[in-house]
Scaffold this active site. Structure first.
Site, mmCIF file in Angstrom:
data_model
loop_
_atom_site.group_PDB
_atom_site.id
_atom_site.type_symbol
_atom_site.label_atom_id
_atom_site.label_comp_id
_atom_site.label_asym_id
_atom_site.label_seq_id
_atom_site.Cartn_x
_atom_site.Cartn_y
_atom_site.Cartn_z
ATOM 1 N N GLU B 47 0.845 -1.202 0.000
ATOM 2 C CA GLU B 47 0.000 0.000 0.000
ATOM 3 C C GLU B 47 0.885 1.259 0.000
ATOM 4 O OE1 GLU B 47 -2.275 0.291 3.599
ATOM 5 O OE2 GLU B 47 -3.581 1.870 2.816
ATOM 6 N N LYS B 118 -9.402 2.076 -2.165
ATOM 7 C CA LYS B 118 -9.653 1.540 -0.823
ATOM 8 C C LYS B 118 -10.999 2.053 -0.311
ATOM 9 C CE LYS B 118 -7.065 1.218 3.588
ATOM 10 N NZ LYS B 118 -5.800 1.676 4.252
ATOM 11 N N CYS B 154 -5.259 -3.262 2.290
ATOM 12 C CA CYS B 154 -5.135 -3.285 3.760
ATOM 13 C C CYS B 154 -6.478 -3.441 4.487
ATOM 14 C CB CYS B 154 -4.395 -2.030 4.205
ATOM 15 S SG CYS B 154 -3.569 -2.220 5.813
ATOM 16 N N SER B 188 0.693 -2.064 7.419
ATOM 17 C CA SER B 188 0.141 -2.463 8.713
ATOM 18 C C SER B 188 1.236 -2.359 9.764
ATOM 19 C CB SER B 188 -0.371 -3.905 8.599
ATOM 20 O OG SER B 188 -0.834 -4.381 9.830
ATOM 21 N N LEU B 302 24.392 8.907 29.775
ATOM 22 C CA LEU B 302 24.435 7.589 30.414
ATOM 23 C C LEU B 302 24.559 7.800 31.920
ATOM 24 C CD1 LEU B 302 24.436 4.731 29.183
ATOM 25 C CD2 LEU B 302 26.910 4.715 29.443
ATOM 26 N N GLY B 305 21.960 4.083 35.221
ATOM 27 C CA GLY B 305 20.664 3.434 35.432
ATOM 28 C C GLY B 305 20.297 2.541 34.255
ATOM 29 N N ASP B 307 17.552 2.498 32.168
ATOM 30 C CA ASP B 307 16.941 3.003 30.934
ATOM 31 C C ASP B 307 17.995 3.454 29.928
ATOM 32 O OD1 ASP B 307 14.149 2.790 31.879
ATOM 33 O OD2 ASP B 307 14.699 4.420 33.230
ATOM 34 N N ASN B 384 15.725 20.141 38.688
ATOM 35 C CA ASN B 384 15.588 20.284 37.239
ATOM 36 C C ASN B 384 16.747 21.058 36.613
ATOM 37 O OD1 ASN B 384 13.264 18.794 37.068
ATOM 38 N ND2 ASN B 384 11.881 20.558 37.182
ATOM 39 N N THR B 408 15.877 8.774 26.470
ATOM 40 C CA THR B 408 15.916 7.498 27.193
ATOM 41 C C THR B 408 14.736 7.312 28.157
ATOM 42 O OG1 THR B 408 17.270 8.405 28.983
ATOM 43 C CG2 THR B 408 18.457 7.507 27.101
ATOM 44 N N LYS B 523 3.527 18.117 29.188
ATOM 45 C CA LYS B 523 4.913 17.669 28.981
ATOM 46 C C LYS B 523 5.007 16.738 27.781
ATOM 47 C CE LYS B 523 6.738 17.548 33.731
ATOM 48 N NZ LYS B 523 7.426 16.677 34.708
#
Lengths: 552, 552
Positions: B47, B118, B154, B188, B302, B305, B307, B384, B408, B523
């Site tokens: 498609e 379609k 599809c 898909s 990095l 941790g 994640d 922050n 991350t 956020k």
């Protein structure tokens, strides 16, 4: 025939909070009670008035739909001896098709007497109604006090003049039943040319079907989308008889008898200039963002340039100068006059300010990056460190004191990516993100229409980001009048580069601008929501692939 | 009857670049030539293969549609002595309805022999097809080499088992013409449970219509949406005969004769575990984001941790460790083991690293804010500042050296807003934004399936942002297994608070989590695009009001 019964119709143009059922229901019931005291027989509220427009994927929570029905029943219970029309999503009882309809309830004397569903579901620009709703295919009028009402919802009256987008026209079906009047409930967002279009399209309906029309719009800002009100009343010739105020709530009662609206003569639509409308829309946009989020205090970085000066002036007007904190964050590249221009503005407005030079942060990052950057030349990396250090300061103030950060980027900058992601592109809401730089000047003159608020020096000096010595916007960008001309045709009118060149724009210039617009897509994707004032704003109404190669 | 003519059908499962007509056209033509050499009579592409899926608002540029047609004509010209099926948007020649169809061209011996449009246009989750396309209402089969082909696009095969969303079923119309086989071209997208669903639904079609099926999917990532390939071949009993590989391109030829696919016995769908699938999807998502954007080098912070360790390992696998720069940015609150864990990972992977302590920037901001913050206590503002100083460093490296920043954040954090906007929420693409924390652990174990790559210590230690002394995630959040349980039901299954409580979750916990999810909407609105691996990812598939009061 009972058509000579006099019917008093109240148009209720209100400002709703999306998903705040207690608030919306109380407001609707109070308005019904007020209209009843004034002798109204029928009070008309806007499209999706029960839940606000647009609830977006809240509509996928089945409890949300249940709460809409609960609210509707509370409103019905308050309609003793009076009728009202409200808008809400309802469950589609059919086995096939989407789960919901975009519906209107006609409530009479505490009972839901009729349910009308919307057929033409806008699914362009900021609209996603096919995501949620099944289009109606059956149409019938509502009888009330001996009058037959053709009740439709917003877009259902917009397939006039053979709008090619839609295959059917609900009014063509309803008119077969010989209605006496039309009522249309809407949630029609502001853009600077949309009021004229509404008056034209709705008047065309009256002329085509030879029927008078009461049209009720929402008012109020829902994050980026601003509803401007301006509800309208037309006679059967399509002459405009009355319009409710723009950008404020209103309740007004009209008498209808013998197929006519009584006591009104044709008026001329109050065509205001675009700049004044944009001004009023931005004020409402700021005001409602704060009020509906539960915040009152704004913060912004004030550079001495025109964009931040304009946002500061708008915020002071919307929230009160005492609720606006302007932060001056000069660097070693800031000119003296920039600081003075910013201070002059703060004094003119009476808002709060702080001066926090960024030299120490810039120096710290310089030292920290030195082992990695070594003796590589100063470039955009160091420029952006300054812009991002300012964002750190503003967000620290926000975190410490509860200020909400206003973004000051204009549409021209957003378009070409002339801004620092996580730097001056930061903010909770972008006030000027749908206002081209050339319009920023016009708005600034409008702000200064009675006396100088924005210092003349901020308006006349050459625009500069002041991130390196002697920097000017024109080092990196075409002159704004030329840039905005190309951007307008490309963004609003979707002209390709070939079409732009055929219009007379320079080949290299067009290629350069379109390339800038497209490679900035990843930045815009992380930009704050933008108060929408044009027919094509960046944000939810313009959906581009981030990784994609077509440049137009 | 000519049905005994043997027909060789090639399934071409390719990775396209949205809007890159030169690239896509060349790739399609090369594939046709290759298939022709191998004796194919018909090559089937996916498609919207001509322009990639989804071109989104590129479709609103009329030149874009013209370029699709130009490409189709080039492809047709290359089809001497062979046939192919390609997907592209085409202009709707009707006076009424939307401008475009989502179409398939059946090209035979350099001529477009048939055009199929379609009918069922997905407009849910990440899909917006009603924004652009008019649904088809007429259906007919295509004749080729004595075979009658029911060709669909599809979603047109997904109204089986009385899917209530759609009113019609194109195959119900096509089957009236007695086709000999079905071909479905698709785009898909992957989610971890979608392959089983596809095998089931497509097999159900075969069983219902008693016809064999060739199904061709796209493969490759388009920013957030990942196409997993896995094209399928079924016999008329709905038995799966073959499946092309997942997450890679493939061209394979099948013989069809006497109404049957020759030389294949039923196989069992290779159900891989979800974690392995998610891993493969994320690798492809990273790889294609970089390749299609024209970048090769990634950067990330990095922390030591889990994640960031997992993202680093995935990036090293996707891009090569030599193209991954890991930056360790310890603060005074970082534990010694965090630095060691990060260094161990870097050593295990062989990627590059720098250590840039943030102490100096944090101290500078502390001094700069001191006249404003005075002696107010340390709070989220100071936390922050640390997270945002790290973003300044990473973006400075990005600006100076051309690295692209990988985000991350995991899905649990994104959900509850446990992250710093313009800090650790920064990045060009969010690798784990659709991966719950509990899945992060499973993926990390999968990465370590043969040997320890992610240090065991990063996996077993209690999660912490290390932004204040002794901080743990569990100070601010419920334990992740409980949190993820609630989030999964709320986000994926759209359960309301009442339903969640009825399921046995604690009342106060549910209210707290739902509130966190909803107030974090502003956020998420500015978060990077998220690689989608679940049926309901944050981003374009989940559209919530930013200012709205409903909590679920």
């Amino acid at each position: 025939m009972l058509k000579n019964y006099r019917m008093k119709i109240a148009l209720a143009q209100l400002n709703y909070i999306i998903g705040d059922f207690d608030y919306n229901t109380a407001k609707i019931i109070e308005t019904i009670q007020s209209a009843k005291k004034q002798g109204a027989d029928l009070v008309v509220f806007a499209e999706l008035s029960v839940c606000g427009y647009s609830p977006r994927d809240f509509l996928e929570f089945s409890e949300f739909i249940d709460l809409c029905e609960v609210s509707a029943q509370k409103i019905a219970a308050a309609c003793s001896g009076i009728a009202c029309i409200i808008g809400l999503p309802t469950k589609n009882p059919k086995v096939k098709g989407k789960d919901l309809y975009n519906s209107a309830y006609f409530i009479e004397d505490t009972k839901v007497k009729a349910i009308v569903n919307k057929a033409l579901l806008p699914n362009y620009d900021v609209f996603d109604e096919y995501r949620y709703f099944e289009p109606a295919v059956n149409f019938s009028c509502v009888e009330f006090m001996g009058h037959r009402i053709a009740l439709t919802i917003c877009e259902d009256m917009w397939n006039i003049n053979d709008n090619p987008m839609y295959v059917i026209s609900p009014m063509d079906e309803l008119v077969i039943e010989n209605p006496d009047l039309m009522i249309n409930i809407a949630a029609s967002p502001f853009s600077y040319n949309h009021d004229e279009e509404r008056v034209q399209i709705l008047g065309d309906n009256c002329r085509k079907y030879r029927l008078p029309l009461f049209y009720v719009n929402q008012v109020g800002a829902q994050t980026e989308i601003i509803f401007d009100g301006g509800s309208l009343v037309f006679d059967q010739d399509g002459s405009l008889l009355d319009e409710l105020p723009y950008f404020s709530e209103s309740l007004k009662i009209y008498s209808f008898e013998y197929g006519k609206i009584i006591g009104h003569k044709p008026i001329v639509h109050d065509t205001q200039n675009n700049i004044q409308q944009i001004h009023d829309a931005l004020i409402l946009g700021i005001k409602d963002y704060f009020a509906k989020s539960g915040f009152s205090k704004a913060i912004l970085g004030l550079s001495g340039g025109i964009d931040s000066a304009l946002v500061c002036a708008l915020a002071a007007e919307a929230l009160g100068p005492e609720n606006v904190m302007a932060v001056l964050m000069p660097s070693e590249y800031s000119s003296d006059h920039s600081i003075q221009d910013a201070l002059d503005l703060v004094n003119n407005l009476g808002c709060k300010h702080e001066i926090i030079p960024i030299k120490e942060a810039a120096a710290a990052f310089g030292n920290m990056m030195n082992p990695v950057f070594k003796d590589l030349p100063f470039n955009v990396a160091e420029e952006n460190i300054q812009a991002r250090s300012r964002a750190v300061i503003l967000m620290a103030m926000s975190n410490k004191f509860g200020y909400i950060l206003l973004n000051t980027s204009n549409k021209s900058e957003c378009a070409v990516g002339y801004g620092t992601l996580y730097g001056d592109m930061a903010g909770a809401i972008a006030v000027l993100g749908d206002v081209y730089k050339t319009q920023v000047y016009k708005l600034s003159h409008y702000i200064n229409r009675e006396k100088e608020i924005i210092p003349e020096n901020s308006i006349v000096k050459p625009p500069s980001a002041e991130l390196r010595p002697g920097q000017k916007d024109s080092d990196s960008l075409p002159e704004y009048d030329i840039l905005d001309g190309v951007l307008y045709e490309y963004i609003e009118h979707k002209k390709s580069s070939a079409e732009l060149i055929a219009m007379g724009f320079d080949v290299a210039l067009v290629k350069r601008i379109l390339r800038m617009v497209n490679i900035a897509e990843f930045k815009r994707n992380q930009a704050p929501p933008i108060l929408r004032v044009s027919p094509k704003a960046f944000g939810i109404g313009r959906r581009m692939p981030i990784v994609g190669k077509y440049l137009g």
